[in-house]
Design a protein around this motif. Structure first.
Motif, PDB file in Angstrom:
ATOM      1  N   GLU A 152       0.756  -1.152  -0.157  1.00  0.00           N
ATOM      2  CA  GLU A 152       0.145  -0.175  -0.170  1.00  0.00           C
ATOM      3  C   GLU A 152       0.945   1.209  -0.084  1.00  0.00           C
ATOM      4  O   GLU A 152       2.124   1.233   0.493  1.00  0.00           O
ATOM      5  N   ALA A 180       2.155   7.868 -11.959  1.00  0.00           N
ATOM      6  CA  ALA A 180       1.084   6.888 -11.673  1.00  0.00           C
ATOM      7  C   ALA A 180      -0.207   7.855 -11.454  1.00  0.00           C
ATOM      8  O   ALA A 180      -0.638   7.961 -10.185  1.00  0.00           O
ATOM      9  N   GLU A 217      -3.121   6.992 -11.943  1.00  0.00           N
ATOM     10  CA  GLU A 217      -3.951   6.221 -11.429  1.00  0.00           C
ATOM     11  C   GLU A 217      -4.121   6.267  -9.764  1.00  0.00           C
ATOM     12  O   GLU A 217      -5.129   5.610  -9.414  1.00  0.00           O
ATOM     13  N   VAL A 218      -3.179   6.302  -9.305  1.00  0.00           N
ATOM     14  CA  VAL A 218      -2.539   6.283  -7.905  1.00  0.00           C
ATOM     15  C   VAL A 218      -2.779   7.503  -7.243  1.00  0.00           C
ATOM     16  O   VAL A 218      -3.030   7.904  -6.132  1.00  0.00           O
ATOM     17  N   VAL A 253      -3.243   9.981  -2.482  1.00  0.00           N
ATOM     18  CA  VAL A 253      -3.445   8.833  -2.966  1.00  0.00           C
ATOM     19  C   VAL A 253      -4.952   8.816  -3.495  1.00  0.00           C
ATOM     20  O   VAL A 253      -5.796   9.441  -2.789  1.00  0.00           O
ATOM     21  N   LYS A 254      -5.343   8.040  -4.498  1.00  0.00           N
ATOM     22  CA  LYS A 254      -6.588   7.790  -4.787  1.00  0.00           C
ATOM     23  C   LYS A 254      -7.062   6.152  -4.575  1.00  0.00           C
ATOM     24  O   LYS A 254      -6.140   5.407  -4.661  1.00  0.00           O
ATOM     25  N   SER A 255      -8.468   5.985  -4.202  1.00  0.00           N
ATOM     26  CA  SER A 255      -8.966   4.679  -4.083  1.00  0.00           C
ATOM     27  C   SER A 255      -8.911   3.880  -5.202  1.00  0.00           C
ATOM     28  O   SER A 255      -8.938   4.691  -6.156  1.00  0.00           O
ATOM     29  N   PRO A 256      -9.172   2.770  -5.371  1.00  0.00           N
ATOM     30  CA  PRO A 256      -9.045   1.895  -6.521  1.00  0.00           C
ATOM     31  C   PRO A 256     -10.404   2.363  -7.239  1.00  0.00           C
ATOM     32  O   PRO A 256     -10.478   2.321  -8.556  1.00  0.00           O
ATOM     33  N   GLU A 265     -10.812   5.497  -7.756  1.00  0.00           N
ATOM     34  CA  GLU A 265     -10.373   6.767  -8.251  1.00  0.00           C
ATOM     35  C   GLU A 265     -11.036   7.980  -7.481  1.00  0.00           C
ATOM     36  O   GLU A 265     -10.982   9.100  -7.774  1.00  0.00           O
ATOM     37  N   THR A 292      -3.751   3.323   0.145  1.00  0.00           N
ATOM     38  CA  THR A 292      -4.443   2.881  -1.131  1.00  0.00           C
ATOM     39  C   THR A 292      -3.465   1.675  -1.499  1.00  0.00           C
ATOM     40  O   THR A 292      -2.280   1.652  -1.386  1.00  0.00           O
ATOM     41  N   VAL A 340      -1.599  -0.817  -3.631  1.00  0.00           N
ATOM     42  CA  VAL A 340      -0.398  -0.482  -5.018  1.00  0.00           C
ATOM     43  C   VAL A 340      -0.979  -1.853  -6.117  1.00  0.00           C
ATOM     44  O   VAL A 340      -0.473  -2.640  -5.752  1.00  0.00           O
ATOM     45  N   VAL A 386       4.782   3.389  -9.212  1.00  0.00           N
ATOM     46  CA  VAL A 386       4.774   3.856  -7.816  1.00  0.00           C
ATOM     47  C   VAL A 386       5.935   4.003  -7.048  1.00  0.00           C
ATOM     48  O   VAL A 386       6.386   4.842  -6.273  1.00  0.00           O
TER      49      VAL A 386
END
Length: 101
Positions: free
Chosen positions: A15, A33, A35-36, A47-50, A52, A62, A64, A72
């Motif tokens: 994480e 990244a 997306e993260v 950070v973003k959750s899965p 987003e 969150t 990885v 990351v």
């Protein structure tokens, strides 16, 4: 040893979290990244959750995603604020970032 190989050696979920007190707002992590990581209106990275969703709670973590592990880790290594922490979920050991052994 490649990063992919390192992930397999670790063989455990990782994480990531950001210490906003040290964040310089350079946005390197969001470039590596997106997306993260994401920069918020305050100019700091989060950070973003899965799903987003931006996670703005202090110390929010969150997972990885394995396909993004290299990005990351590169974010943690290149961050000028040294504020990105990647740790093993099972025991909290920092694997990459300023507190990594």
């Amino acid at each position: 040893m490649s990063v992919q190989l390192e992930a397999e050696v670790v063989g455990e979920a990782l994480e990531v979290w950001i210490d906003q007190d040290l964040c310089t707002g350079d946005g390197i992590c969001a470039q590596y990244a997106p997306e993260v990581f994401e920069l918020d209106i305050d100019g700091l990275a989060y950070v973003k959750s899965p799903q987003e969703e931006l996670l703005q709670d202090k110390g929010a973590t969150t997972p990885v995603p394995l396909p993004l592990l290299t990005d990351v880790i590169d974010s943690a290594k290149e961050c000028p604020g040294e504020c990105i922490h990647v740790r093993r979920v099972s025991d909290g050991t920092e694997m990459y970032g300023p507190d990594a052994g």
